[in-house]
Design an enzyme around this catalytic site. Sequence first.
Site, PDB file in Angstrom:
ATOM      1  N   PRO A  33      25.004   9.880  48.859  1.00  0.00           N
ATOM      2  CA  PRO A  33      24.661   9.271  50.159  1.00  0.00           C
ATOM      3  C   PRO A  33      24.991   7.789  50.293  1.00  0.00           C
ATOM      4  O   PRO A  33      24.825   7.223  51.375  1.00  0.00           O
ATOM      5  CB  PRO A  33      23.152   9.497  50.249  1.00  0.00           C
ATOM      6  N   ASP A  56      36.555   8.951  52.824  1.00  0.00           N
ATOM      7  CA  ASP A  56      35.950   9.161  54.140  1.00  0.00           C
ATOM      8  C   ASP A  56      35.166   7.943  54.597  1.00  0.00           C
ATOM      9  O   ASP A  56      34.818   7.087  53.809  1.00  0.00           O
ATOM     10  CB  ASP A  56      34.919  10.296  54.029  1.00  0.00           C
ATOM     11  N   LYS A  78      36.623  10.002  59.696  1.00  0.00           N
ATOM     12  CA  LYS A  78      36.565  10.421  61.092  1.00  0.00           C
ATOM     13  C   LYS A  78      35.512   9.598  61.792  1.00  0.00           C
ATOM     14  O   LYS A  78      34.451   9.356  61.262  1.00  0.00           O
ATOM     15  CB  LYS A  78      36.191  11.901  61.196  1.00  0.00           C
ATOM     16  N   GLY A 110      28.231  12.458  50.257  1.00  0.00           N
ATOM     17  CA  GLY A 110      27.311  13.552  49.907  1.00  0.00           C
ATOM     18  C   GLY A 110      27.947  14.557  48.982  1.00  0.00           C
ATOM     19  O   GLY A 110      28.571  14.203  47.981  1.00  0.00           O
ATOM     20  N   THR A 139      23.616  15.496  47.990  1.00  0.00           N
ATOM     21  CA  THR A 139      23.728  15.650  49.439  1.00  0.00           C
ATOM     22  C   THR A 139      22.683  14.770  50.139  1.00  0.00           C
ATOM     23  O   THR A 139      21.643  14.418  49.554  1.00  0.00           O
ATOM     24  CB  THR A 139      23.605  17.137  49.832  1.00  0.00           C
ATOM     25  N   ALA A 140      22.988  14.413  51.402  1.00  0.00           N
ATOM     26  CA  ALA A 140      22.122  13.473  52.130  1.00  0.00           C
ATOM     27  C   ALA A 140      20.661  13.939  52.145  1.00  0.00           C
ATOM     28  O   ALA A 140      19.748  13.118  51.999  1.00  0.00           O
ATOM     29  CB  ALA A 140      22.637  13.294  53.552  1.00  0.00           C
ATOM     30  N   MET A 190      23.808  15.366  61.194  1.00  0.00           N
ATOM     31  CA  MET A 190      24.579  15.114  62.420  1.00  0.00           C
ATOM     32  C   MET A 190      23.768  15.462  63.668  1.00  0.00           C
ATOM     33  O   MET A 190      24.306  15.977  64.650  1.00  0.00           O
ATOM     34  CB  MET A 190      25.894  15.931  62.413  1.00  0.00           C
TER      35      MET A 190
HETATM   36  N1  SAH Z   1      28.691  16.207  52.939  1.00  0.00           N
HETATM   37  C1  SAH Z   1      27.666  15.312  53.395  1.00  0.00           C
HETATM   38  C2  SAH Z   1      27.298  15.548  54.856  1.00  0.00           C
HETATM   39  C3  SAH Z   1      28.419  15.238  55.807  1.00  0.00           C
HETATM   40  S1  SAH Z   1      27.931  15.484  57.468  1.00  0.00           S
HETATM   41  C4  SAH Z   1      26.438  15.468  52.511  1.00  0.00           C
HETATM   42  O1  SAH Z   1      26.383  16.396  51.701  1.00  0.00           O
HETATM   43  O2  SAH Z   1      25.536  14.628  52.619  1.00  0.00           O
HETATM   44  C5  SAH Z   1      27.492  13.847  57.945  1.00  0.00           C
HETATM   45  C6  SAH Z   1      26.004  13.733  58.180  1.00  0.00           C
HETATM   46  O3  SAH Z   1      25.311  13.648  56.937  1.00  0.00           O
HETATM   47  C7  SAH Z   1      25.589  12.486  58.925  1.00  0.00           C
HETATM   48  O4  SAH Z   1      25.762  12.640  60.307  1.00  0.00           O
HETATM   49  C8  SAH Z   1      24.135  12.386  58.541  1.00  0.00           C
HETATM   50  O5  SAH Z   1      23.364  13.310  59.275  1.00  0.00           O
HETATM   51  C9  SAH Z   1      24.154  12.844  57.104  1.00  0.00           C
HETATM   52  N2  SAH Z   1      24.246  11.710  56.171  1.00  0.00           N
HETATM   53  C10 SAH Z   1      25.190  11.487  55.263  1.00  0.00           C
HETATM   54  N3  SAH Z   1      24.947  10.378  54.549  1.00  0.00           N
HETATM   55  C11 SAH Z   1      23.787   9.873  55.035  1.00  0.00           C
HETATM   56  C12 SAH Z   1      22.989   8.739  54.720  1.00  0.00           C
HETATM   57  N4  SAH Z   1      23.328   7.882  53.760  1.00  0.00           N
HETATM   58  N5  SAH Z   1      21.856   8.547  55.417  1.00  0.00           N
HETATM   59  C13 SAH Z   1      21.488   9.404  56.393  1.00  0.00           C
HETATM   60  N6  SAH Z   1      22.196  10.498  56.732  1.00  0.00           N
HETATM   61  C14 SAH Z   1      23.337  10.734  56.071  1.00  0.00           C
END
Ligand code: SAH
Length: 279
Positions: A33, A56, A78, A110, A139-140, A190
Amino acid sequence: MHNQRTQKASTVVSLNNKASHQQGKVWLVGAGPGDADLLTVKAVRAIESADVIFFDQLVSGDIRELFPKQVPAIYVGKVKNCHSVAQSDLNQMLVEHAQRGLNVCRIKGGDPFVFGRGGEELLELRQAGCEAEVIPGITAASGCATSADIPLTHRGVSQGCTLVTGHGEKELNLNWQALAGLNHTLVFYMGVTRAGLISQQLTNAGLSAKTPAAIIENGCRDNQRVITTELGTLSDAVSEHNVKSPALIMVGDVVNLAQQLNVIESQLKDASHYQSLSA
Ligand code: SAH
């Protein structure tokens, strides 16, 4: 916006010092994250041994700092409604670089397999005959939850956790009835621009508007914000605090545990403060 070594996505990496008839390998790397200390050892090794890096938007500045100085780092992120590189072009770029004998580090926020299109990229790479491997990342949901002191599951409070995407072209094609009936933690990725819809659909499906909810913006980063609210006031909280992406929405009774943990933490701090005064 990104570091100076960043190159345009159209850049073709020079093979001057890396001419090879052997194929390179593509690593699809999860960067977690944002906190560089949350990278796996394997991810760091893949970054250090890369000939070219594609990254990314969600890959934080702290992590980009770890990219070796001499290695081209190409931004392929993106921005909402504006794809800097089409997914099919990106897949093609990964394949071409590997076919030229380069070790490619494709690093994304993530975990690549959680709303990260890692499956699509892996499929294309393997179909093109490339050697490719995924390195998981935190993951987040997991990173943000721990950083905000909100356990995703907790004995007697929540027996499970469901990760849901709030992203959809028009409507969210979700089974709201089923989500509301799970009676456990729901985590929306998201979902910030759909906070009102999420709140409305879940309450319509029977979840109490009083269900605790949290919004975690920039989780695991220096500028992290945790906003606690209730399901019924989710959308108001997003506007009131001007929440921006990346942010995660958590819905469920586990959110209340953060408050309990904070109370205990401050009691412990007070106790040690008094002890040090009386010592
Ligand atoms: N593959 C990533 C998710 C990508 S989708 C994962 O596993 O975390 C992108 C979404 O992930 C963002 O819109 C948000 O909802 C969340 N996200 C990713 N990093 C974040 C962070 N540091 N803090 C809060 N939400 C996060």
